[in-house]
Enzyme design. Structure first.
Site: not given
Length: 532
Positions: A182-184, A201, A313
Site C-alpha cells: 500500500g502507501y507504507t 509486513k 481507512d
C-alpha cells in the site's frame, strides 16, 4: 448499422481495459507482482548476503542512493515533529491499560517486556532496544525461540503470554512470495519450517510514503522512522486488542537492512484477500458469516479496552479471510480519538459519505458516538447492502432488510445491530426459518444408505461447488423442498460434511444411474427415476 454498433462496442471495451490498466499502473506503491517476486528471488541468490534482510528493501539500490533530493531549509524539524507525534500516539496506546490490568486480575500476570512495552521516554532508541529483550536474546545477540515450543504451537497463539516468533524464525524462511503493498507497507507470504505460512509486513522502501518523504526531506533514515511507526502502532494495537476477528500478531524482528539499522518486520497470521466479486457468488450462509464476523468486531471495537476505536481507512481491502472468518489486517489508520466539537457549531459533527451526510449531537465537547457510527455506516455501505439480503432464506429476509435499513440510516448502534444478527444466526442454526413450511412433498423418495451418485451433476447458484449443485440444508425435508424447486433435480446425496452452522452439505443430481457405494452417505432418489 450493425457494423457501426460493433465498432462502438469494441471501442468501449478497449477504453475500459485501458482505463483499468492505467489505474493499476499509477496506484501509489503499486508494483507488478511478478517483478517484485522476481527481484526478491534474485536477491536471495546473492552469496554472503542476509537473506531475510532483503525482504525490507532493494539491497542493490539503497533508499538513499535511489532518491537523491536536497532537503529544504527548515524541513527536518518538521519531520522530527511528525516522528514525535507518531511515537507519542503509540505511547498513548501503551499507557491505556486493558481492563484486566486496571481491575487487578491476579490470575493473569503482567506481560513480559516486549517490542511494544515502551519506556516513558519516546525517543527512537527506546523503541528499537525493546525489540531485543532478554526473553529472545542469546549471549551472541541473536534471538532464539523458547525451547520445546514448536512452530505449530506458536502459530495458534491465543493469549499475549504464549511464546512469540523472532528473528531466528524468519532467518530460513522458504517459499517467499510478494503479496502486495500500500502507501507504507509491503507484505510477503513466507513458510516457516517449510510447513507453516505467515505474513511478513515491513516498510516498503519504494512505497508512496517513503518516496514522497525522501523527496521532501532528503533523509531516508528519518523517513524510515516515520513510516515504521505505522508498523509499531499496528503491532501495539494487535497486542492490546485481542479478538477473534483481529489478525493475530505472532512476533516481530529487528534487523539491519541497507544503510538503516533496526528495520522492523511484523510476523502475523496469514489470510486470503477479500474479493467482493467472488463473495457475491458464494452461498448466503458464508456471506452472512462474514457480516456477522464484521459486526462482532465492530461491537468489540466500540467497547474496547482502549475506548471506542474507529477504522479511518475502512475498505474491503483492509480485511482478510482466515478459514472463512473475516479479520481486520490493517490497523495503522485506526484511532481512538473522539472528534471535538462545540454545541454552537453543528458542522463539527458532520459525517460526510459519498451518498449522504449525518450530523451527530455534540455531547460534553465531543461528537457523540462518532467512532462507532462511522464504523457502522461503512459496514453498511461496503458489506451489508451487498452480502446480507440476496438469496437469503425467505423467512429471514424481513429481519435482514430491517438490519440493512437500520444501519444505513444509523438508527441502531453496534449493540442493537449485533443482537439482531445473532438472532438471525439462532433462527438459521435451529431451523426456525422452516417453521411455517408445512406443505406436503409432491413426490416420494427412496432412501439408500451408504451410497452416492458419481456423475449426473448440474449447476445451480449459489453453490459450494463450481461444477455441481451443492447446497447446505437443515434437514432432509429442506433438501426435498430444494430438489422439488429445481427442474433438473431427480435425486440428492446427503454428504457427511457440514458447514460452520452445522447445516449438512447436499449434492443435487439429475438422476441416479451412476450410483456407487459410499460410506456415511445417504442418497435419496425420486420414485420413478431411472436407477430405482
Amino acid at each position: 448499422m450493425k457494423r457501426r454498433k460493433m465498432v462502438v462496442a469494441a471501442g468501449f471495451c478497449l477504453s475500459f481495459f485501458m482505463g483499468t490498466l492505467m489505474n493499476l499502473l499509477f496506484i501509489p506503491g503499486f508494483e507488478h507482482h511478478g517483478e517484485r517476486a522476481h527481484r526478491y528471488y534474485h536477491e536471495k541468490q546473492q552469496p554472503g548476503g542476509d537473506e531475510t534482510a532483503r525482504l525490507y528493501g532493494d539491497a542493490s539500490t539503497p533508499a538513499e542512493t535511489k532518491l537523491e533530493p536536497t532537503s529544504p531549509a527548515g524541513g527536518l524539524p518538521d519531520l522530527q515533529m511528525q516522528i514525535r507525534e507518531r511515537s507519542d500516539e503509540v505511547l498513548r496506546y501503551r499507557r491505556r491499560r486493558a481492563h484486566w490490568v486496571a481491575n487487578g486480575d491476579a490470575a493473569r500476570p503482567l506481560e513480559r517486556r516486549r517490542l511494544m512495552d515502551l519506556e516513558q521516554d519516546s525517543n527512537w532508541e527506546s523503541y528499537k532496544e525493546i525489540g531485543k529483550s532478554d526473553s529472545y536474546e542469546t549471549a551472541g545477540g541473536r534471538s532464539q525461540s523458547t525451547p520445546g515450543v514448536s512452530v505449530a504451537t506458536k502459530s495458534h497463539r491465543e493469549s499475549p503470554h504464549d511464546p512469540m516468533l523472532g528473528c531466528n524464525s524468519i532467518d530460513n524462511v522458504t517459499n517467499v512470495h510478494y503479496l502486495g503493498s500500500g502507501y507504507t507497507k509491503a507484505v510477503y507470504k513466507a513458510a516457516l519450517n517449510s510447513s507453516f505460512s505467515v505474513a511478513l509486513k515491513s516498510v516498503d522502501f519504494g512505497g508512496h510514503d517513503m518516496e514522497n518523504c525522501v523527496k521532501k526531506y532528503g533523509s531516508s533514515k528519518d523517513c524510515y522512522k516515520l513510516a515504521s511507526f505505522k508498523i509499531v502502532k499496528e503491532m501495539t494495537l494487535m497486542e492490546r486488542l485481542q479478538h477473534p476477528n483481529i489478525l493475530k500478531l505472532y512476533g516481530y524482528c529487528y534487523q539491519d537492512s541497507n544503510d538503516i539499522k533496526d528495520t522492523v518486520t511484523a510476523i502475523t497470521e496469514l489470510g486470503s484477500p477479500l474479493e467482493m466479486i467472488q463473495l457475491l457468488q458464494t452461498p448466503w450462509e458464508e456471506r452472512f458469516r462474514i457480516c456477522l464476523s464484521l459486526m462482532r468486531l465492530l461491537h468489540y471495537l466500540s467497547h474496547s479496552p482502549l475506548g471506542s476505536v474507529t477504522l479511518l481507512d475502512f475498505r474491503p481491502r483492509q480485511f482478510v479471510l482466515v478459514e472463512g472468518v473475516l479479520k481486520v489486517t490493517d490497523l495503522d489508520d485506526a484511532s481512538v480519538e473522539e472528534t471535538p466539537c462545540s454545541p454552537s457549531s453543528p458542522s463539527d459533527c458532520v459525517m460526510a459519505f459519498p451518498a449522504r451526510n449525518f450530523t451527530l449531537p455534540c455531547h460534553k465537547g465531543h461528537c457523540q458516538e462518532m467512532n462507532e457510527k462511522r464504523n457502522l455506516y461503512n459496514a453498511y455501505r461496503f458489506f451489508f447492502t451487498y452480502l446480507l439480503p440476496h438469496s437469503a432464506p425467505a423467512a429471514l429476509r424481513p429481519l435482514l432488510d430491517k438490519i440493512v435499513n437500520s444501519t444505513g440510516d444509523l438508527i441502531w448502534g453496534t449493540d442493537e445491530t449485533l443482537v439482531h444478527l445473532e438472532k438471525v444466526l439462532d433462527m438459521y442454526k435451529n431451523g426456525h426459518y422452516l417453521k411455517n413450511n408445512t406443505q406436503r412433498h409432491k413426490t416420494e423418495y427412496k432412501c439408500i444408505s451408504d451410497a452416492s451418485i458419481a456423475a449426473e451433476n448440474y449447476r445451480c447458484w449459489p453453490s459450494y461447488q463450481h461444477d455441481g449443485c451443492m447446497l447446505s440444508v437443515f434437514s432432509v425435508d429442506e433438501a426435498i423442498d430444494m430438489c422439488e424447486s429445481h427442474a433438473q433435480c431427480r435425486a440428492f446425496v446427503m454428504t457427511d460434511q457440514s458447514t460452520w452452522t452445522g447445516h449438512q452439505l447436499v449434492l443435487f443430481k439429475t438422476g441416479a444411474a451412476s450410483m456407487t457405494e459410499a460410506r456415511s452417505k445417504l442418497t435419496y432418489v425420486r420414485l420413478g427415476t431411472s436407477g430405482t
